[in-house]
Scaffold this motif. Structure first.
Motif, mmCIF file in Angstrom:
data_model
loop_
_atom_site.group_PDB
_atom_site.id
_atom_site.type_symbol
_atom_site.label_atom_id
_atom_site.label_comp_id
_atom_site.label_asym_id
_atom_site.label_seq_id
_atom_site.Cartn_x
_atom_site.Cartn_y
_atom_site.Cartn_z
ATOM 1 N N MET A 143 62.220 -0.764 22.635
ATOM 2 C CA MET A 143 62.966 -1.427 23.682
ATOM 3 C C MET A 143 63.562 -2.718 23.141
ATOM 4 O O MET A 143 63.022 -3.319 22.231
ATOM 5 C CB MET A 143 62.057 -1.760 24.856
ATOM 6 N N SER A 144 64.651 -3.135 23.753
ATOM 7 C CA SER A 144 65.254 -4.400 23.357
ATOM 8 C C SER A 144 65.428 -5.287 24.582
ATOM 9 O O SER A 144 65.217 -4.868 25.710
ATOM 10 C CB SER A 144 66.588 -4.152 22.652
ATOM 11 N N ALA A 145 65.832 -6.488 24.334
ATOM 12 C CA ALA A 145 65.928 -7.494 25.394
ATOM 13 C C ALA A 145 66.904 -7.095 26.493
ATOM 14 O O ALA A 145 67.880 -6.380 26.253
ATOM 15 C CB ALA A 145 66.355 -8.826 24.784
ATOM 16 N N ASN A 146 66.647 -7.588 27.687
ATOM 17 C CA ASN A 146 67.604 -7.470 28.776
ATOM 18 C C ASN A 146 68.720 -8.468 28.506
ATOM 19 O O ASN A 146 68.468 -9.572 28.005
ATOM 20 C CB ASN A 146 66.927 -7.798 30.109
ATOM 21 N N VAL A 147 69.950 -8.092 28.833
ATOM 22 C CA VAL A 147 71.106 -8.943 28.560
ATOM 23 C C VAL A 147 71.959 -9.046 29.812
ATOM 24 O O VAL A 147 72.288 -8.031 30.428
ATOM 25 C CB VAL A 147 71.949 -8.357 27.397
ATOM 26 N N GLN A 148 72.320 -10.257 30.166
ATOM 27 C CA GLN A 148 73.149 -10.471 31.349
ATOM 28 C C GLN A 148 74.553 -9.937 31.106
ATOM 29 O O GLN A 148 75.113 -10.127 30.030
ATOM 30 C CB GLN A 148 73.199 -11.963 31.668
ATOM 31 N N GLY A 149 75.123 -9.272 32.105
ATOM 32 C CA GLY A 149 76.490 -8.799 31.983
ATOM 33 C C GLY A 149 76.888 -7.875 33.121
ATOM 34 O O GLY A 149 76.042 -7.242 33.749
ATOM 35 N N VAL A 150 78.182 -7.811 33.364
ATOM 36 C CA VAL A 150 78.727 -6.871 34.343
ATOM 37 C C VAL A 150 78.706 -5.488 33.703
ATOM 38 O O VAL A 150 79.088 -5.324 32.544
ATOM 39 C CB VAL A 150 80.160 -7.275 34.735
ATOM 40 N N ALA A 151 78.249 -4.511 34.444
ATOM 41 C CA ALA A 151 78.164 -3.142 33.927
ATOM 42 C C ALA A 151 79.557 -2.637 33.559
ATOM 43 O O ALA A 151 80.492 -2.727 34.355
ATOM 44 C CB ALA A 151 77.527 -2.229 34.958
ATOM 45 N N ALA A 152 79.696 -2.127 32.349
ATOM 46 C CA ALA A 152 80.979 -1.593 31.898
ATOM 47 C C ALA A 152 81.446 -0.469 32.821
ATOM 48 O O ALA A 152 82.632 -0.366 33.145
ATOM 49 C CB ALA A 152 80.870 -1.106 30.458
ATOM 50 N N SER A 153 80.516 0.354 33.267
ATOM 51 C CA SER A 153 80.873 1.457 34.172
ATOM 52 C C SER A 153 81.438 0.924 35.495
ATOM 53 O O SER A 153 82.357 1.515 36.066
ATOM 54 C CB SER A 153 79.653 2.339 34.435
ATOM 55 N N PHE A 154 80.910 -0.214 35.964
ATOM 56 C CA PHE A 154 81.392 -0.836 37.198
ATOM 57 C C PHE A 154 82.870 -1.189 37.091
ATOM 58 O O PHE A 154 83.637 -1.018 38.040
ATOM 59 C CB PHE A 154 80.565 -2.088 37.518
ATOM 60 N N LYS A 155 83.283 -1.681 35.944
ATOM 61 C CA LYS A 155 84.683 -2.085 35.749
ATOM 62 C C LYS A 155 85.631 -0.913 35.968
ATOM 63 O O LYS A 155 86.693 -1.070 36.568
ATOM 64 C CB LYS A 155 84.866 -2.694 34.364
ATOM 65 N N ALA A 156 85.259 0.257 35.498
ATOM 66 C CA ALA A 156 86.088 1.441 35.730
ATOM 67 C C ALA A 156 85.955 1.917 37.173
ATOM 68 O O ALA A 156 86.939 2.335 37.794
ATOM 69 C CB ALA A 156 85.695 2.557 34.769
ATOM 70 N N GLU A 157 84.745 1.831 37.712
ATOM 71 C CA GLU A 157 84.503 2.335 39.070
ATOM 72 C C GLU A 157 85.217 1.527 40.146
ATOM 73 O O GLU A 157 85.589 2.077 41.183
ATOM 74 C CB GLU A 157 83.003 2.372 39.343
ATOM 75 N N ILE A 158 85.458 0.236 39.913
ATOM 76 C CA ILE A 158 86.206 -0.518 40.931
ATOM 77 C C ILE A 158 87.657 -0.042 40.960
ATOM 78 O O ILE A 158 88.275 -0.020 42.026
ATOM 79 C CB ILE A 158 86.108 -2.053 40.769
ATOM 80 N N LEU A 159 88.169 0.395 39.828
ATOM 81 C CA LEU A 159 89.523 0.946 39.795
ATOM 82 C C LEU A 159 89.584 2.322 40.447
ATOM 83 O O LEU A 159 90.631 2.738 40.944
ATOM 84 C CB LEU A 159 90.028 1.024 38.350
ATOM 85 N N GLU A 160 88.450 3.011 40.458
ATOM 86 C CA GLU A 160 88.378 4.331 41.079
ATOM 87 C C GLU A 160 88.010 4.259 42.555
ATOM 88 O O GLU A 160 87.973 5.271 43.241
ATOM 89 C CB GLU A 160 87.356 5.192 40.326
ATOM 90 N N GLY A 161 87.708 3.060 43.054
ATOM 91 C CA GLY A 161 87.427 2.871 44.474
ATOM 92 C C GLY A 161 85.997 3.145 44.910
ATOM 93 O O GLY A 161 85.739 3.363 46.095
ATOM 94 N N TYR A 162 85.050 3.137 43.982
ATOM 95 C CA TYR A 162 83.665 3.417 44.338
ATOM 96 C C TYR A 162 82.989 2.299 45.129
ATOM 97 O O TYR A 162 82.142 2.563 45.953
ATOM 98 C CB TYR A 162 82.817 3.674 43.084
#
Length: 148
Positions: A1-20
């Motif tokens: 396992m590796s450290a948790n890292v703060q960030g906006v989910a990359a999948s979210f960036k595409a999903e907002i364009l898809e209207g999810y």
């Protein structure tokens, strides 16, 4: 396992364009967003695509899946950016988590538990106490979630 890292989910960036994701009652009713807490070193970050119970904390005062985020303030715009912040802090009372935790995941429970963003903080444990995540003001320079 590796450290948790703060960030906006990359999948979210595409999903907002898809209207999810709907953070306000504009085009359609607002979705339900939740916050789940994770132990340190569970690899939660921008590559996380959905909520998972794997690595999620467990203990007195915490329920699997976390808690619902209060979403009474819709998204706003300032210059070229759109932003949103939950309208209330997150708080768990009577919490006992013996192993170190350092991350929470914002996810959309209405839309198949899709990840929005991971937020990190200094590692800690809690013993029969209150754990609070205080939200920043919902203003252009100090928001929780910003899309530019």
């Amino acid at each position: 396992m590796s450290a948790n890292v703060q960030g906006v989910a990359a999948s979210f960036k595409a999903e907002i364009l898809e209207g999810y994701h709907s953070f306000g009652a504009g085009y359609r009713a607002a979705d339900t967003f939740k916050a789940a807490i994770y132990y340190q070193n569970e690899s939660i970050g921008y590559a996380t695509t959905a909520y998972s119970a794997t690595g999620e904390v467990s203990g007195t005062g915490y329920s699997a899946g976390g808690q619902t985020v209060t979403n009474a303030t819709g998204p706003a715009v300032s210059g070229p950016s759109a932003y949103w912040t939950p309208s209330a802090q997150l708080q768990w009372t009577g919490l006992t988590i013996a192993s170190p935790f350092d991350c929470w995941l914002l996810y959309n429970s209405t839309q198949a538990n899709r990840a929005v963003a991971a937020f990190t903080f200094p590692s800690q444990t809690v013993s029969a106490g209150t754990f609070t995540i205080t939200m920043p003001p919902n203003a252009a320079g100090s928001v929780l979630l910003k899309v530019s």
